[in-house]
Design a protein around this motif. Structure first.
Motif, short mmCIF file in Angstrom:
data_model
loop_
_atom_site.label_atom_id
_atom_site.label_comp_id
_atom_site.label_asym_id
_atom_site.label_seq_id
_atom_site.Cartn_x
_atom_site.Cartn_y
_atom_site.Cartn_z
N UNK A 22 20.55 16.69 18.04
CA UNK A 22 21.36 16.67 16.51
C UNK A 22 20.65 15.86 15.61
N UNK A 23 19.24 15.14 15.77
CA UNK A 23 18.83 14.84 14.74
C UNK A 23 19.36 13.20 14.46
N UNK A 24 20.05 12.49 15.42
CA UNK A 24 20.48 11.45 15.15
C UNK A 24 20.38 10.31 16.42
N UNK A 25 20.51 8.94 16.14
CA UNK A 25 20.43 8.04 17.38
C UNK A 25 21.54 7.16 17.18
N UNK A 26 22.18 6.87 18.27
CA UNK A 26 23.50 5.91 18.27
C UNK A 26 22.97 4.44 18.13
N UNK A 27 23.40 3.77 17.14
CA UNK A 27 22.86 2.37 17.05
C UNK A 27 23.85 1.26 17.32
N UNK A 28 23.95 0.69 18.59
CA UNK A 28 24.76 -0.09 18.98
C UNK A 28 24.44 -1.36 19.02
N UNK A 29 25.13 -2.44 18.14
CA UNK A 29 24.93 -3.72 17.85
C UNK A 29 25.98 -4.51 18.81
N UNK A 30 25.41 -5.49 19.71
CA UNK A 30 26.23 -6.41 20.22
C UNK A 30 25.97 -7.68 19.80
N UNK A 51 24.44 4.47 27.93
CA UNK A 51 24.65 3.48 27.10
C UNK A 51 25.55 4.07 25.91
N UNK A 52 25.36 5.21 25.53
CA UNK A 52 26.19 5.88 24.58
C UNK A 52 26.54 7.30 25.01
N UNK A 53 27.65 7.31 25.55
CA UNK A 53 28.02 8.58 26.69
C UNK A 53 28.30 9.86 25.61
N UNK A 54 28.61 9.47 24.23
CA UNK A 54 28.67 10.89 23.43
C UNK A 54 27.41 11.16 22.70
N UNK A 55 26.49 10.57 23.05
CA UNK A 55 25.15 10.92 21.99
C UNK A 55 24.79 12.39 22.49
N UNK A 84 23.83 -8.51 9.27
CA UNK A 84 22.87 -9.60 9.57
C UNK A 84 23.69 -10.20 10.55
N UNK A 85 22.99 -10.87 11.28
CA UNK A 85 23.85 -11.74 12.35
C UNK A 85 23.07 -12.16 13.63
N UNK A 86 23.50 -12.54 14.47
CA UNK A 86 23.07 -12.96 16.00
C UNK A 86 23.44 -12.07 16.97
N UNK A 87 22.50 -11.36 17.61
CA UNK A 87 22.70 -10.26 18.29
C UNK A 87 22.31 -10.80 19.93
N UNK A 88 23.24 -10.13 20.77
CA UNK A 88 22.74 -10.30 22.30
C UNK A 88 21.89 -8.98 22.56
N UNK A 89 22.25 -8.00 21.90
CA UNK A 89 21.22 -6.55 22.02
C UNK A 89 21.44 -5.79 20.87
N UNK A 90 20.36 -5.11 20.72
CA UNK A 90 20.34 -4.15 19.60
C UNK A 90 19.70 -2.90 20.29
N UNK A 91 20.73 -1.84 20.47
CA UNK A 91 20.18 -0.79 21.25
C UNK A 91 20.34 0.45 20.45
N UNK A 92 18.98 1.54 20.31
CA UNK A 92 19.24 2.66 19.80
C UNK A 92 19.22 3.74 20.96
N UNK A 93 20.16 4.59 21.04
CA UNK A 93 20.36 5.63 22.11
C UNK A 93 20.22 6.85 21.53
N UNK A 94 18.94 7.72 21.69
CA UNK A 94 18.79 8.97 20.95
C UNK A 94 19.29 9.90 22.07
N UNK A 95 19.93 9.55 23.44
CA UNK A 95 20.54 10.49 23.99
C UNK A 95 21.28 9.77 25.03
N UNK A 96 22.29 10.13 25.80
CA UNK A 96 23.30 9.17 26.42
C UNK A 96 22.55 7.97 27.09
N UNK A 97 21.51 8.24 27.70
CA UNK A 97 20.79 7.10 28.53
C UNK A 97 21.35 7.04 29.85
N UNK A 98 21.99 7.86 30.22
CA UNK A 98 22.76 8.07 31.50
C UNK A 98 21.70 7.90 32.52
N UNK A 99 21.84 7.20 33.60
CA UNK A 99 21.17 7.23 34.78
C UNK A 99 21.84 6.72 35.73
#
Ligand SMILES: CCCCCCCCCCCCC/C=C/[C@@H](O)[C@H](COP(=O)(O)O)NC(=O)CCCCC
Ligand SMILES: Nc1ncnc2c1ncn2[C@@H]1O[C@H](COP(=O)(O)OP(=O)(O)O)[C@@H](O)[C@H]1O
Ligand SMILES: [Ca+2]
Length: 469
Positions: free
Chosen positions: A338-346, A330-334, A308-323
Motif C-alpha cells: 500500500x505504499x506505506x511503512x509502519x513506524x513504531x517508536x518505543x 511487529x506490525x500485525x496490520x501492516x 525527539x527523545x530516548x528510544x529503546x527501539x525505532x522500527x519501520x515495518x513495511x510488512x507485518x514482519x511475521x515469522x
C-alpha cells in the motif's frame, strides 16, 4: 501442476496421473496425485493432451527460472533443501532452471547486476534467508534502474518497478519475508506458489544518507534493540538460528536506549491504520484496494512531524514482519503493497515494561497499547541521532548508570562503565547498516513475488480432511 501418461503393459486400458496442489493446515501446500484410468486408450490420450494444452495457456506460469542458492545461511541446508524438495517439483512441472550456488557474500547481487541474461528467464528464485533475498532485490532493482538511467542516489527519484518476479525458498534463520507473504516457512509450499505462477506486489523502502543511496528494505528497518540484536548475533553465526535467541535475551538485559530525532510524513488517503484489527490478506478485494492505494499516493498531501527523545527501539515495518518467533509480527496490520511503512517508536521505559512490549509480539495482546509505544503509518521518515547530551541529561544518566552496573558484566562492548553507547546500527532486513542518520522513502509495489499474500484460513482449511504434514 502436470499430467503424466502411464504405460500399462499388456493392457488395452489407458492410465494417467494428474499432479495438483492440495491445501493443508497452516497455509501449507502439498503436491497431490490422482490417477485416471479409462478402457479407451485413445480417449485417455485426449485427456492428457487437453490438460497439457490448458496448462500451456496459463501464461503467468514460469518456464525458465534463474536460481541462486546461499549454502551458508540458516542451518547451511540451502543446497540440500533445493535439490531434494524443490528441484524435483520444478522438473515435474516442466520448468527449466539455471542454478548458481553462491561462493561469497554479494555473489548473487553482483551476478544479477552485471552478468545475468535476464531476458532468458521468467523469474528469479532465491534459496536462503532474508539476507539472500536482499541480495536479489538489490541486483534486480539496480539493473532495472540503470537500464533506464534513473539516478538511485537521489531519494526523490521515482524508481521503475522490476518486471521479473522473485520466488523465495526459505533456507535462512528467520525467513520473515517468506513467512509474511506466504504464511509459512515451507520450501514445498513456496515451490508450488512459484509453479502456479502467483504474483504479489511488494513495497520497497529506499534508504539514503546525504543524497547517497545505502540500501533497500522490504521488511524490518530497526534501530536500537533489533539493530543491537543483529550486530551481536552476527558474531555468533556458529550457533545457527539460535543466535538470535541468545542475543535477544542479552540485548534485552543490557537495555540500551538511544537519543535522536525522528521526523515522518504521515500517510494520507489510505485505507486503514496500524491499530486495525484487520489483516493484509490475499484475495480480490485486497487486490482492488492495493491498486487504488497506489494511484492516489502523493507526498504533498501531508506535513512532516517530528518526535525527539530516548528510544529503546525505532522500527519501520513495511510488512507485518511475521515469522515463527512472532506469528503476528511487529506490525500485525501492516500491508504488503500500500505504499506505506509502519513506524513504531518505543521510548525509554523500564525493563519490565519493555519485556511486556516484546512478549506481546508473541501473544494476541496489542503491542501498541502501552504508553511508551507509538505507531504511525508513514510514506517517508528520517532519523538523526543526537551527538552530544545536555548537562542535566548527563546527570540523570549517571544516576541510572549505577543501576545498570549489575547488567553491564554481560555487555562485552561496555564491560566496566555500564554506560549506554551513543549509537546503535540499523537492522535492514537482517543486514547491518552502520550509518545511523538515514532518510527512508517507500516505493509502492516496486517488486513482485511468486506469492499471493496470506490466505484466510476459512478459504481452505478442511478440518475433516487435513493432509498429512
Ligand atoms: C527477550 C525476549 C525477546 C522476544 C522477542 C520476540 C520478537 C520477535 C520479533 C521478530 C521480528 C523479526 C523481523 C525479521 C527480521 C529479519 O529480516 C532478520 C533477518 O532474517 P534472516 O536473514 O532470515 O535471519 N531477522 C532478525 O533480525 C532476527 C530478530 C530476532 C529478534 C529476537
Ligand atoms: N556463499 C556465501 N558465503 C558467505 N556468505 C554468503 C554466501 N552467499 C550469501 N551470503 C551472505 O550470507 C548472509 C546470510 O544470509 P541469509 O540468507 O540472510 O541467511 P541467515 O538467515 O542465516 O542470516 C547474507 O549477508 C548473504 O549476503
Ligand atoms: Ca540474514
Amino acid at each position: 501442476i502436470s499430467v503424466r501418461e502411464e504405460d500399462e503393459e499388456n493392457s488395452s486400458r489407458g492410465r494417467d496421473d494428474v499432479m495438483y496442489v492440495e491445501r493443508c493446515r497452516q497455509h501449507r501446500w502439498r503436491c497431490a496425485e490422482v490417477t485416471f484410468t479409462c478402457s479407451d486408450v485413445a480417449l485417455c490420450q485426449r485427456w492428457v493432451s487437453s490438460i497439457r494444452e490448458q496448462l500451456v495457456t496459463i501464461t503467468s506460469r514460469p518456464k525458465h527460472l534463474l536460481v541462486y542458492i546461499n549454502p551458508y545461511g540458516g542451518k547451511r541446508q540451502g543446497k540440500r533443501i533445493y535439490e531434494q524438495k524443490v528441484a524435483p517439483l520444478f522438473a515435474q512441472a516442466g520448468i527449466s532452471t539455471d542454478v548458481i550456488v553462491t561462493e561469497y557474500a554479494n555473489h548473487a547481487r553482483d551476478h544479477l547486476r552485471t552478468e545475468a541474461e535476464l531476458k532468458n528467464f521468467d523469474g528469479v528464485v532465491c534459496v536462503g534467508g532474508d539476507g539472500m533475498f536482499s541480495e536479489i532485490i538489490h541486483g534486480l532493482i539496480w539493473r532495472t534502474q540503470i537500464d533506464d538511467g534513473v539516478d538511485t542516489n537521489c531519494p526523490d527519484e521515482t524508481l521503475l518497478p522490476c518486471s521479473l518476479r522473485i520466488g523465495i525458498i526459505p533456507a535462512g534463520s528467520t525467513d520473515c519475508i517468506c513467512f509474511a507473504t506466504v504464511g509459512t516457512n515451507d520450501p514445498v509450499t513456496s515451490a508450488l506458489h512459484i509453479i502456479v505462477g502467483d504474483s504479489q506486489p511488494i513495497d520497497v523502502c529506499s534508504v539514503h544518507h546525504n543524497n547517497t543511496f545505502l540500501r533497500y528494505s522490504v521488511s524490518l528497518l530497526g534501530y536500537g534493540f533489533y539493530g543491537d540484536v543483529l550486530t551481536d548475533s552476527e558474531r555468533k553465526r556458529w550457533m545457527g538460528p539460535a543466535r538470535y535467541d541468545f542475543s535477544g535475551v542479552k540485548m534485552f538485559l543490557t537495555h540500551h536506549y538511544y537519543e535522536g530525532t525522528v521526523s515522518y510524513l504521515p500517510a494520507r488517503g489510505i485505507v486503514g491504520t496500524p491499530r486495525d484489527a484487520t489483516r493484509c490478506r490475499s484475495g480480490l478485494a485486497a487486490e482492488r484496494e492495493r491498486g487504488q492505494i497506489c494511484l492516489f499516493v502523493s507526498e504533498n498531501d501531508s506535513e512532516w512531524r517530528t518526535v525527539r527523545g530516548k528510544f529503546l527501539a525505532i522500527n519501520a515495518a513495511s510488512m507485518s514482519c511475521a515469522c515463527p518467533r512472532s506469528p503476528k509480527g511487529l506490525s500485525p496490520a501492516a500491508h504488503l503493497a500500500n505504499g506505506t511503512t509502519d513506524l513504531i517508536l518505543v521510548r525509554k521505559c523500564s525493563r519490565f515494561d519493555f519485556l511486556r512490549h516484546l512478549l506481546r509480539h508473541t501473544s494476541k495482546d496489542d503491542q501498541f497499547d502501552l504508553t511508551f509505544v507509538e505507531v504511525h503509518r508513514v510514506r517517508r521518515f528520517r532519523f538523526t541521532p543526537r551527538h552530544c547530551q545536555s548537562d542535566s541529561d548527563l546527570e540523570l544518566d549517571l544516576q541510572e548508570s549505577s543501576k545498570r552496573q549489575i547488567f553491564s558484566q554481560i555487555c562485552r562492548d561496555h564491560p566496566a562503565c555500564g554506560c549506554t553507547p551513543t549509537y546503535s546500527s540499523w537492522n535492514c532486513d537482517g543486514e547491518i547498516l552502520t550509518h545511523t542518520a538515514i532518510d527512508v522513502r517507500v516505493h509502492c509495489q516496486l517488486i513482485k513475488l511468486f506469492a499471493r499474500g496470506i490466505e484466510e484460513p476459512a478459504v481452505f482449511e478442511d478440518v475433516a480432511n487435513p493432509c498429512a504434514i
